[in-house]
Design a protein around this motif. Structure first.
Motif, PDB file in Angstrom:
ATOM      1  N   PRO A   8       0.806  -1.229   0.000  1.00  0.00           N
ATOM      2  CA  PRO A   8       0.000   0.000   0.000  1.00  0.00           C
ATOM      3  C   PRO A   8       0.836   1.274   0.000  1.00  0.00           C
ATOM      4  CG  PRO A   8       0.157  -0.867   2.208  1.00  0.00           C
ATOM      5  CD  PRO A   8       0.932  -1.809   1.329  1.00  0.00           C
ATOM      6  N   VAL A   9       1.635   1.473  -1.047  1.00  0.00           N
ATOM      7  CA  VAL A   9       2.448   2.677  -1.172  1.00  0.00           C
ATOM      8  C   VAL A   9       2.083   3.398  -2.465  1.00  0.00           C
ATOM      9  CG1 VAL A   9       4.771   3.637  -1.294  1.00  0.00           C
ATOM     10  CG2 VAL A   9       4.372   1.578   0.042  1.00  0.00           C
ATOM     11  N   ASN A  10       1.885   4.706  -2.377  1.00  0.00           N
ATOM     12  CA  ASN A  10       1.661   5.515  -3.566  1.00  0.00           C
ATOM     13  C   ASN A  10       3.022   5.934  -4.113  1.00  0.00           C
ATOM     14  OD1 ASN A  10       0.684   7.227  -5.540  1.00  0.00           O
ATOM     15  ND2 ASN A  10       0.231   8.900  -4.128  1.00  0.00           N
ATOM     16  N   LEU A  11       3.470   5.292  -5.177  1.00  0.00           N
ATOM     17  CA  LEU A  11       4.765   5.598  -5.774  1.00  0.00           C
ATOM     18  C   LEU A  11       4.588   6.689  -6.829  1.00  0.00           C
ATOM     19  CD1 LEU A  11       6.068   1.942  -6.287  1.00  0.00           C
ATOM     20  CD2 LEU A  11       6.569   3.478  -4.371  1.00  0.00           C
ATOM     21  N   ILE A  12       5.165   7.854  -6.562  1.00  0.00           N
ATOM     22  CA  ILE A  12       5.062   8.994  -7.476  1.00  0.00           C
ATOM     23  C   ILE A  12       6.422   9.123  -8.161  1.00  0.00           C
ATOM     24  CG2 ILE A  12       4.595  11.471  -7.644  1.00  0.00           C
ATOM     25  CD1 ILE A  12       3.056  11.169  -4.960  1.00  0.00           C
ATOM     26  N   PHE A  13       6.515   8.629  -9.386  1.00  0.00           N
ATOM     27  CA  PHE A  13       7.818   8.443 -10.037  1.00  0.00           C
ATOM     28  C   PHE A  13       7.973   9.372 -11.238  1.00  0.00           C
ATOM     29  CE2 PHE A  13      10.911   6.631 -12.854  1.00  0.00           C
ATOM     30  CZ  PHE A  13      11.833   6.008 -12.034  1.00  0.00           C
ATOM     31  N   LYS A  17       9.314  15.332 -10.142  1.00  0.00           N
ATOM     32  CA  LYS A  17       8.186  15.045  -9.260  1.00  0.00           C
ATOM     33  C   LYS A  17       8.365  15.614  -7.844  1.00  0.00           C
ATOM     34  CE  LYS A  17       5.158  12.807 -11.762  1.00  0.00           C
ATOM     35  NZ  LYS A  17       3.769  13.305 -11.917  1.00  0.00           N
ATOM     36  N   ILE A  18       9.567  16.053  -7.497  1.00  0.00           N
ATOM     37  CA  ILE A  18       9.762  16.691  -6.199  1.00  0.00           C
ATOM     38  C   ILE A  18       8.810  17.874  -6.026  1.00  0.00           C
ATOM     39  CG2 ILE A  18      11.622  18.173  -7.062  1.00  0.00           C
ATOM     40  CD1 ILE A  18      11.257  16.701  -3.504  1.00  0.00           C
ATOM     41  N   GLU A  19       8.367  18.449  -7.120  1.00  0.00           N
ATOM     42  CA  GLU A  19       7.501  19.631  -7.057  1.00  0.00           C
ATOM     43  C   GLU A  19       6.167  19.364  -6.375  1.00  0.00           C
ATOM     44  OE1 GLU A  19       8.404  22.615  -7.872  1.00  0.00           O
ATOM     45  OE2 GLU A  19      10.337  22.096  -8.794  1.00  0.00           O
ATOM     46  N   VAL A  20       5.764  18.103  -6.235  1.00  0.00           N
ATOM     47  CA  VAL A  20       4.468  17.812  -5.605  1.00  0.00           C
ATOM     48  C   VAL A  20       4.600  17.582  -4.103  1.00  0.00           C
ATOM     49  CG1 VAL A  20       3.637  16.796  -7.755  1.00  0.00           C
ATOM     50  CG2 VAL A  20       4.513  15.287  -5.941  1.00  0.00           C
ATOM     51  N   LEU A  21       5.785  17.786  -3.541  1.00  0.00           N
ATOM     52  CA  LEU A  21       6.009  17.488  -2.123  1.00  0.00           C
ATOM     53  C   LEU A  21       5.016  18.214  -1.221  1.00  0.00           C
ATOM     54  CD1 LEU A  21       7.629  16.202   0.174  1.00  0.00           C
ATOM     55  CD2 LEU A  21       9.195  18.150   0.053  1.00  0.00           C
ATOM     56  N   GLY A  22       4.840  19.509  -1.439  1.00  0.00           N
ATOM     57  CA  GLY A  22       3.961  20.288  -0.578  1.00  0.00           C
ATOM     58  C   GLY A  22       2.520  19.819  -0.634  1.00  0.00           C
ATOM     59  N   LEU A 134       8.206   9.870   1.804  1.00  0.00           N
ATOM     60  CA  LEU A 134       9.627   9.595   1.580  1.00  0.00           C
ATOM     61  C   LEU A 134      10.091  10.192   0.255  1.00  0.00           C
ATOM     62  CD1 LEU A 134       9.835   5.877   2.789  1.00  0.00           C
ATOM     63  CD2 LEU A 134      10.433   7.958   4.065  1.00  0.00           C
ATOM     64  N   VAL A 135      11.287  10.782   0.294  1.00  0.00           N
ATOM     65  CA  VAL A 135      11.908  11.358  -0.898  1.00  0.00           C
ATOM     66  C   VAL A 135      13.329  10.800  -0.993  1.00  0.00           C
ATOM     67  CG1 VAL A 135      12.556  13.460  -2.121  1.00  0.00           C
ATOM     68  CG2 VAL A 135      10.557  13.476  -0.602  1.00  0.00           C
ATOM     69  N   PRO A 136      13.539   9.691  -1.706  1.00  0.00           N
ATOM     70  CA  PRO A 136      14.889   9.115  -1.797  1.00  0.00           C
ATOM     71  C   PRO A 136      15.829   9.966  -2.640  1.00  0.00           C
ATOM     72  CG  PRO A 136      13.361   7.915  -3.193  1.00  0.00           C
ATOM     73  CD  PRO A 136      12.538   8.885  -2.406  1.00  0.00           C
ATOM     74  N   ILE A 173       7.970   9.921  -3.179  1.00  0.00           N
ATOM     75  CA  ILE A 173       8.227  10.767  -4.345  1.00  0.00           C
ATOM     76  C   ILE A 173       9.612  10.406  -4.875  1.00  0.00           C
ATOM     77  CG2 ILE A 173       8.450  13.135  -5.177  1.00  0.00           C
ATOM     78  CD1 ILE A 173       6.606  13.925  -2.786  1.00  0.00           C
ATOM     79  N   ILE A 174       9.623   9.728  -6.005  1.00  0.00           N
ATOM     80  CA  ILE A 174      10.867   9.145  -6.530  1.00  0.00           C
ATOM     81  C   ILE A 174      11.266   9.921  -7.778  1.00  0.00           C
ATOM     82  CG2 ILE A 174      11.974   7.005  -7.272  1.00  0.00           C
ATOM     83  CD1 ILE A 174       9.384   5.619  -5.962  1.00  0.00           C
TER      84      ILE A 174
END
Length: 376
Positions: A8-13, A17-22, A134-136, A173-174
């Protein structure tokens, strides 16, 4: 054929894509506890960028920057106490595997009382945690795609993972562009960790059809692209593939577990605080050489992907890759001595039994000692 697959992880790849952090953080809380390292995200400007993105979405924040490689249980306890004190309601981990693992455990300990080691060893259980984003920034551990958090207890050297569904990230957010500032030595060590994850999940006795497909794809991606990004860290297309392989590696070990290479490495870095990927590099060729006859078809498949012929040369072709990455290293070069072997072997049996049981060939304590001695 029977198996479960739960992720159950939403992977935003994707690049940028860092721009959607907020906006993503705002779905889960209004005051973020940001877990990061001491230097890298500051030097690259990523931390400032992240803070600006949060501010634009109206998110308050507290920065906790005390996490080092091989994160400590004591650091997690300190972070959790600060998160409670400051009233944070969501945790953001920005950094490599150590940062993400610490973030997960901090989020967990905010909601659970007692000693985290009791949760790690299954003496007590917890079902909740603060929401985690998480932001790797390194393509290696795949922590963004599983429910593991590997910690070292500085009091006794135990290095073992907290495993609970409570610490699956709400969103990961990958962004491959965030990987491009890594030094070559870090690219090599974390990239090899990602490869090891995919290999071990594939050969694991707990493997299943979905993880085998994902792991083989991850091995293929790394075989074709890890050397590319090592030689040219500006190759974004190759980075996308390496980063995807890293996330896949985290996902598959979350379902099928790791095997003997991780099992034997954890006592090494628990004792000497060595770089995890280097510890794996020192151990894995020897472990494969002692394991391949127990699963010849799978090791043959791995060997062919890496440029070999069959299971008999799997260890050799892996050694060639390590040479190309300047990772052909021994445990002795990392400070391990023959006098350390007895403790490491006994600790391995204590903290890594599940990983040892996953390996195609299950090693006993004396065989583990032999492997350690051979790798020094």
């Amino acid at each position: 054929m029977k198996f479960n697959y739960h992720l159950p992880v939403n992977l935003i790849f994707g690049a940028g894509k860092i721009e959607v952090l907020g906006e993503e953080t705002a779905k889960y809380g209004q005051k973020a506890f940001i877990v990061t390292g001491r230097n890298s995200t500051k030097k690259t400007g990523l931390l400032d960028k992240a803070l600006n993105l949060l501010e634009k979405s109206g998110i308050e924040y507290v920065v906790f920057d005390k996490v080092a490689q091989n994160p400590l249980t004591t650091t997690v306890e300190e972070g959790a106490a600060l998160a409670v004190q400051t009233g944070c309601d969501v945790v953001i981990g920005i950094g490599g595997g150590s940062i993400m693992d610490a973030s997960k455990s901090i989020a967990f300990m905010v909601k659970n009382k007692g000693d985290i080691s009791d949760y790690i060893f299954g003496r007590i259980y917890g079902e909740t945690a603060l929401p985690i984003i998480l932001v790797p920034t390194t393509a290696g551990t795949g922590s963004e795609g599983n429910n593991f958090s590997v910690l070292t207890n500085p009091k006794n050297g135990d290095k073992k993972s907290l495993r609970t569904n409570a610490i699956y990230a709400k969103a990961s957010i990958i962004d491959p562009e965030l990987m491009m500032t890594m030094p070559k030595s870090i690219i090599a060590s974390v990239g090899f960790d990602a490869l090891t994850h995919n290999i071990e999940a594939y050969i694991s006795k707990a493997s299943q059809p979905i993880t085998e497909i994902q792991a083989l794809y991850g091995i293929n991606l790394l075989s074709e692209n890890l050397i590319k990004v090592y030689n040219d860290p500006k190759d974004l297309e190759a980075w996308e593939k390496v980063t995807l392989a890293s996330t896949l590696g985290g996902m598959v070990i979350g379902i099928s577990g790791v095997a003997a290479s991780h099992g034997l490495e954890h006592p090494v870095s628990g004792l000497k605080n060595v770089v995890h990927g280097k510890g794996l590099a020192a151990l894995m060729p020897t472990i494969i050489e002692r394991s391949f006859k127990s699963s010849p078809e799978k090791f043959a498949n791995i060997s062919k992907i890496l440029g070999g012929k069959d299971e008999n040369d799997c260890s050799k072709v892996l050694g060639k890759l390590l040479e190309d990455l300047n990772l052909n290293i021994t445990l002795g070069e990392m400070g391990i001595t023959h006098e350390d072997v007895d403790w490491m072997a006994e600790n391995c049996m204590k903290v890594s039994m599940a990983s040892l049981k996953n390996n195609p060939k299950q090693f006993n304590c004396e065989e583990i000692k032999e492997i350690y001695h051979d790798c020094i």
